[in-house]
Design a protein around this motif. Structure first.
Motif, PDB file in Angstrom:
ATOM      1  N   ASN A 163      56.229  11.378  54.764  1.00  0.00           N
ATOM      2  CA  ASN A 163      57.230  11.454  55.673  1.00  0.00           C
ATOM      3  C   ASN A 163      58.117  12.538  55.379  1.00  0.00           C
ATOM      4  O   ASN A 163      58.894  13.037  56.264  1.00  0.00           O
ATOM      5  CB  ASN A 163      57.940  10.071  55.847  1.00  0.00           C
ATOM      6  N   LEU A 164      58.534  12.584  54.057  1.00  0.00           N
ATOM      7  CA  LEU A 164      59.618  13.564  53.719  1.00  0.00           C
ATOM      8  C   LEU A 164      58.901  15.081  53.904  1.00  0.00           C
ATOM      9  O   LEU A 164      59.722  15.855  54.397  1.00  0.00           O
ATOM     10  CB  LEU A 164      59.841  13.564  52.061  1.00  0.00           C
ATOM     11  N   GLN A 165      57.600  15.186  53.512  1.00  0.00           N
ATOM     12  CA  GLN A 165      57.013  16.362  53.637  1.00  0.00           C
ATOM     13  C   GLN A 165      57.018  16.631  55.197  1.00  0.00           C
ATOM     14  O   GLN A 165      56.938  17.885  55.768  1.00  0.00           O
ATOM     15  CB  GLN A 165      55.575  16.300  53.258  1.00  0.00           C
ATOM     16  N   MET A 184      68.176  19.571  57.109  1.00  0.00           N
ATOM     17  CA  MET A 184      68.323  19.634  55.524  1.00  0.00           C
ATOM     18  C   MET A 184      69.782  18.932  55.222  1.00  0.00           C
ATOM     19  O   MET A 184      70.161  18.066  54.656  1.00  0.00           O
ATOM     20  CB  MET A 184      68.152  20.894  54.862  1.00  0.00           C
ATOM     21  N   GLN A 185      70.892  19.935  55.570  1.00  0.00           N
ATOM     22  CA  GLN A 185      72.197  19.429  55.364  1.00  0.00           C
ATOM     23  C   GLN A 185      72.741  18.142  55.909  1.00  0.00           C
ATOM     24  O   GLN A 185      73.522  17.319  55.356  1.00  0.00           O
ATOM     25  CB  GLN A 185      73.065  20.698  55.902  1.00  0.00           C
ATOM     26  N   VAL A 186      72.270  17.618  57.191  1.00  0.00           N
ATOM     27  CA  VAL A 186      72.505  16.504  57.746  1.00  0.00           C
ATOM     28  C   VAL A 186      71.593  15.212  57.325  1.00  0.00           C
ATOM     29  O   VAL A 186      72.169  14.440  56.770  1.00  0.00           O
ATOM     30  CB  VAL A 186      72.769  16.736  59.195  1.00  0.00           C
ATOM     31  N   LEU A 187      70.446  15.376  57.550  1.00  0.00           N
ATOM     32  CA  LEU A 187      69.536  14.509  57.344  1.00  0.00           C
ATOM     33  C   LEU A 187      68.930  14.190  55.976  1.00  0.00           C
ATOM     34  O   LEU A 187      69.289  13.275  55.414  1.00  0.00           O
ATOM     35  CB  LEU A 187      68.213  14.713  58.281  1.00  0.00           C
ATOM     36  N   ILE A 188      68.486  15.125  55.320  1.00  0.00           N
ATOM     37  CA  ILE A 188      67.613  15.012  54.313  1.00  0.00           C
ATOM     38  C   ILE A 188      68.747  14.918  53.029  1.00  0.00           C
ATOM     39  O   ILE A 188      69.060  14.001  52.052  1.00  0.00           O
ATOM     40  CB  ILE A 188      66.804  16.046  53.726  1.00  0.00           C
ATOM     41  N   GLU A 189      69.931  15.835  52.983  1.00  0.00           N
ATOM     42  CA  GLU A 189      71.059  15.718  52.220  1.00  0.00           C
ATOM     43  C   GLU A 189      71.747  14.505  52.203  1.00  0.00           C
ATOM     44  O   GLU A 189      72.151  13.980  51.424  1.00  0.00           O
ATOM     45  CB  GLU A 189      71.612  16.905  52.344  1.00  0.00           C
ATOM     46  N   ILE A 250      66.807  11.691  66.017  1.00  0.00           N
ATOM     47  CA  ILE A 250      66.056  10.426  66.287  1.00  0.00           C
ATOM     48  C   ILE A 250      64.703  10.494  65.214  1.00  0.00           C
ATOM     49  O   ILE A 250      64.685   9.470  64.868  1.00  0.00           O
ATOM     50  CB  ILE A 250      65.835  10.103  67.658  1.00  0.00           C
ATOM     51  N   GLU A 251      63.985  11.267  65.634  1.00  0.00           N
ATOM     52  CA  GLU A 251      62.554  11.428  65.209  1.00  0.00           C
ATOM     53  C   GLU A 251      62.675  11.405  63.535  1.00  0.00           C
ATOM     54  O   GLU A 251      62.135  10.726  62.764  1.00  0.00           O
ATOM     55  CB  GLU A 251      61.856  12.397  65.458  1.00  0.00           C
ATOM     56  N   GLY A 252      63.779  12.446  62.966  1.00  0.00           N
ATOM     57  CA  GLY A 252      63.934  12.539  61.531  1.00  0.00           C
ATOM     58  C   GLY A 252      64.504  11.118  60.979  1.00  0.00           C
ATOM     59  O   GLY A 252      64.091  10.763  59.792  1.00  0.00           O
ATOM     60  N   CYS A 253      65.317  10.539  61.770  1.00  0.00           N
ATOM     61  CA  CYS A 253      66.087   9.115  61.064  1.00  0.00           C
ATOM     62  C   CYS A 253      64.885   8.187  60.974  1.00  0.00           C
ATOM     63  O   CYS A 253      64.902   7.580  59.801  1.00  0.00           O
ATOM     64  CB  CYS A 253      67.091   8.694  61.953  1.00  0.00           C
ATOM     65  N   TYR A 254      63.977   7.869  61.769  1.00  0.00           N
ATOM     66  CA  TYR A 254      62.928   6.922  61.731  1.00  0.00           C
ATOM     67  C   TYR A 254      61.933   7.414  60.771  1.00  0.00           C
ATOM     68  O   TYR A 254      61.386   6.531  59.959  1.00  0.00           O
ATOM     69  CB  TYR A 254      62.291   6.721  63.368  1.00  0.00           C
ATOM     70  N   LEU A 255      61.505   8.753  60.423  1.00  0.00           N
ATOM     71  CA  LEU A 255      60.811   9.175  59.498  1.00  0.00           C
ATOM     72  C   LEU A 255      61.410   8.587  58.256  1.00  0.00           C
ATOM     73  O   LEU A 255      60.726   8.365  57.160  1.00  0.00           O
ATOM     74  CB  LEU A 255      60.511  10.660  59.685  1.00  0.00           C
ATOM     75  N   ARG A 296      75.869   7.966  55.043  1.00  0.00           N
ATOM     76  CA  ARG A 296      76.431   9.326  55.253  1.00  0.00           C
ATOM     77  C   ARG A 296      75.783  10.319  56.486  1.00  0.00           C
ATOM     78  O   ARG A 296      76.490  10.989  56.868  1.00  0.00           O
ATOM     79  CB  ARG A 296      75.890  10.518  53.753  1.00  0.00           C
ATOM     80  N   ILE A 297      74.705   9.754  56.977  1.00  0.00           N
ATOM     81  CA  ILE A 297      74.303  10.429  57.860  1.00  0.00           C
ATOM     82  C   ILE A 297      74.877  10.223  59.384  1.00  0.00           C
ATOM     83  O   ILE A 297      75.288  11.078  60.163  1.00  0.00           O
ATOM     84  CB  ILE A 297      72.436  10.098  58.289  1.00  0.00           C
ATOM     85  N   VAL A 298      75.076   8.823  59.738  1.00  0.00           N
ATOM     86  CA  VAL A 298      75.399   8.615  60.946  1.00  0.00           C
ATOM     87  C   VAL A 298      76.775   9.045  61.270  1.00  0.00           C
ATOM     88  O   VAL A 298      77.213   9.702  62.282  1.00  0.00           O
ATOM     89  CB  VAL A 298      75.401   6.854  61.009  1.00  0.00           C
ATOM     90  N   PRO A 299      78.166   8.773  60.350  1.00  0.00           N
ATOM     91  CA  PRO A 299      79.091   9.513  60.536  1.00  0.00           C
ATOM     92  C   PRO A 299      78.870  10.988  60.866  1.00  0.00           C
ATOM     93  O   PRO A 299      80.026  11.677  61.357  1.00  0.00           O
ATOM     94  CB  PRO A 299      79.807   9.130  59.436  1.00  0.00           C
ATOM     95  N   CYS A 300      78.311  11.800  60.012  1.00  0.00           N
ATOM     96  CA  CYS A 300      78.157  13.106  59.875  1.00  0.00           C
ATOM     97  C   CYS A 300      77.407  13.543  61.241  1.00  0.00           C
ATOM     98  O   CYS A 300      78.110  14.349  62.037  1.00  0.00           O
ATOM     99  CB  CYS A 300      77.217  13.620  58.970  1.00  0.00           C
ATOM    100  N   VAL A 301      76.549  12.697  61.783  1.00  0.00           N
ATOM    101  CA  VAL A 301      75.975  13.108  63.056  1.00  0.00           C
ATOM    102  C   VAL A 301      77.059  13.063  64.333  1.00  0.00           C
ATOM    103  O   VAL A 301      77.108  13.716  65.070  1.00  0.00           O
ATOM    104  CB  VAL A 301      74.609  12.144  63.331  1.00  0.00           C
ATOM    105  N   ARG A 302      77.738  11.958  64.240  1.00  0.00           N
ATOM    106  CA  ARG A 302      78.732  11.745  65.102  1.00  0.00           C
ATOM    107  C   ARG A 302      79.686  13.048  65.164  1.00  0.00           C
ATOM    108  O   ARG A 302      80.256  13.316  66.129  1.00  0.00           O
ATOM    109  CB  ARG A 302      79.305  10.396  65.096  1.00  0.00           C
TER     110      ARG A 302
END
Length: 383
Positions: A163-165, A184-189, A250-255, A296-302
């Protein structure tokens, strides 16, 4: 020793090639830029460090308990498989879990390095190119450090999680220049920061605590960079363009949520994949772990302006919607403070050690000088 000799499973081909798309962009405006971003670029230069020197690699690590985290953190804990295990087998399981976690960190850092280099190439603004160049160096250092920890201290490596790949591939194949930021900056980082922080705050072992604290100090700047750049850019997009980015999130967060199971580890211990999935889903510790990983992801996305109804419903479905109220600036400031405190403690210990050495040398010199007259007298008496 080659890394391939340490893999628990074959990673397949020698490398992974992702077809690139999109334009390489140059800017001829060399004397302009956003003050906030240029200040972050200056900070990125000022905060460069050497992983060979700042990390105390002489610290011992037990490869069969590299992190010292509680047994409850392993999804087999409390199952019939766990009950049948000997202490040696449980120790081996701890080693595999630590290897799996840090291997994903390692692969993610290489992905971050490639994405940061892609941003240098594709982003239209020179101030962003400048900062991305410092981040590329940061990510190279992180990959170096995680690789050394796995090679020298754990002696075992896991291949990149599927899933990471998949998320890395989607991020790199997209021709739009903002997608490496978002993926990268928002989801993976963002996910990595939360994972690093949870292990940093629970490990009882000084070496992994050092590594994670110092890496997180850099990552706090990287997330700030992504927030600045995307917040400015997304104000200009149409509703349709914003919805496309939200669909990607959305797809990235489920992954990413599905990545966090460590099923590969349990399969190495003879647990069928279907059972391993169930154990991971039912583990109370891992339920909490997965939820906190989105802190970290949810507040950044918002914050960057992606907060449509579909995205909010997805976060409600994942049980992480309330994370949007987290104070991201406070979390990042704490990450930097923890690294600075570790530095201060280490420097104080080194200074105390040097002071003690000087005091011992002075005392030794005084003892030797006090003994000289007696030796002279003794020599005279002999003559």
């Amino acid at each position: 020793m080659s890394t391939h000799d340490l893999y628990t499973l074959s990673p397949g081909a020698e490398g992974w090639e992702v077809p690139a798309s999109g334009a390489a962009r140059f800017s001829w405006d060399y004397d302009d830029g956003r003050d906030r971003l240029l200040a972050l670029y200056q900070k990125g230069k000022d905060k460069q460090w050497d992983g060979q020197l700042r990390i105390d690699w002489d610290l011992e690590v037990d490869p069969y308990d590299p992190l010292g985290t509680p047994d409850e953190a392993m999804s087999l804990y409390g199952t019939s498989y766990w009950d049948r295990m000997s202490e040696a087998e449980r120790a081996d399981l701890r080693r595999h879990y630590a290897s799996w976690q840090f291997s994903q960190f390692l692969h993610g850092e290489q992905g971050a390095m490639v994405c940061a280099a892609r941003i240098v190439e594709s982003v239209p603004d020179l101030d962003a190119k400048f900062y991305s160049a410092t981040q590329t160096m940061d990510e190279a250092r992180h990959a170096e450090i995680y690789g050394r920890f796995l090679h020298e201290k754990v002696g075992m490596v896991y291949p990149i999680n599927d899933n990471l790949q998949s998320l890395l591939g989607d991020t790199l194949r997209d021709s739009r220049w903002d997608m490496p930021y978002l993926g990268m900056q928002v989801l993976i980082e963002g996910l990595a920061l939360a994972a690093f922080g949870m292990i940093r705050d629970t490990t009882s072992k000084p070496l992994p605590k050092q590594i994670l604290a110092y890496v997180m100090q850099d990552e706090a700047r990287h997330v700030a960079f992504g927030r600045m750049a995307l917040r400015d850019y997304y104000k200009q997009l149409t509703e349709a363009e914003l919805r496309e980015r939200e669909d990607f999130v959305i797809e990235g967060c489920y992954l990413m949520r599905d990545r966090l199971k460590g099923v590969e580890v349990l399969e190495n211990f003879g647990v069928p994949r279907a059972e391993a999935e169930v154990f991971s889903e039912q583990s109370d510790f891992l339920k909490l772990f997965r939820k906190l990983l989105f802190s970290r992801i949810v507040p950044c996305v918002r914050d960057i302006g992606l907060w449509g109804e579909r995205l909010q419903r997805a976060y409600l479905d994942m049980g992480v919607f309330e994370m949007g109220d987290q104070n991201l600036d406070l979390l990042m400031a704490q990450d930097e403070e923890i690294a600075e405190k570790l530095d201060a403690e280490r420097f104080a210990a080194e200074e105390a050690e040097r002071t003690a050495e000087v005091a011992d040398a002075i005392a030794e010199g005084e003892r030797e000088s006090e003994g000289e007259p007696e030796e002279a007298e003794a020599g005279g008496a002999t003559r």
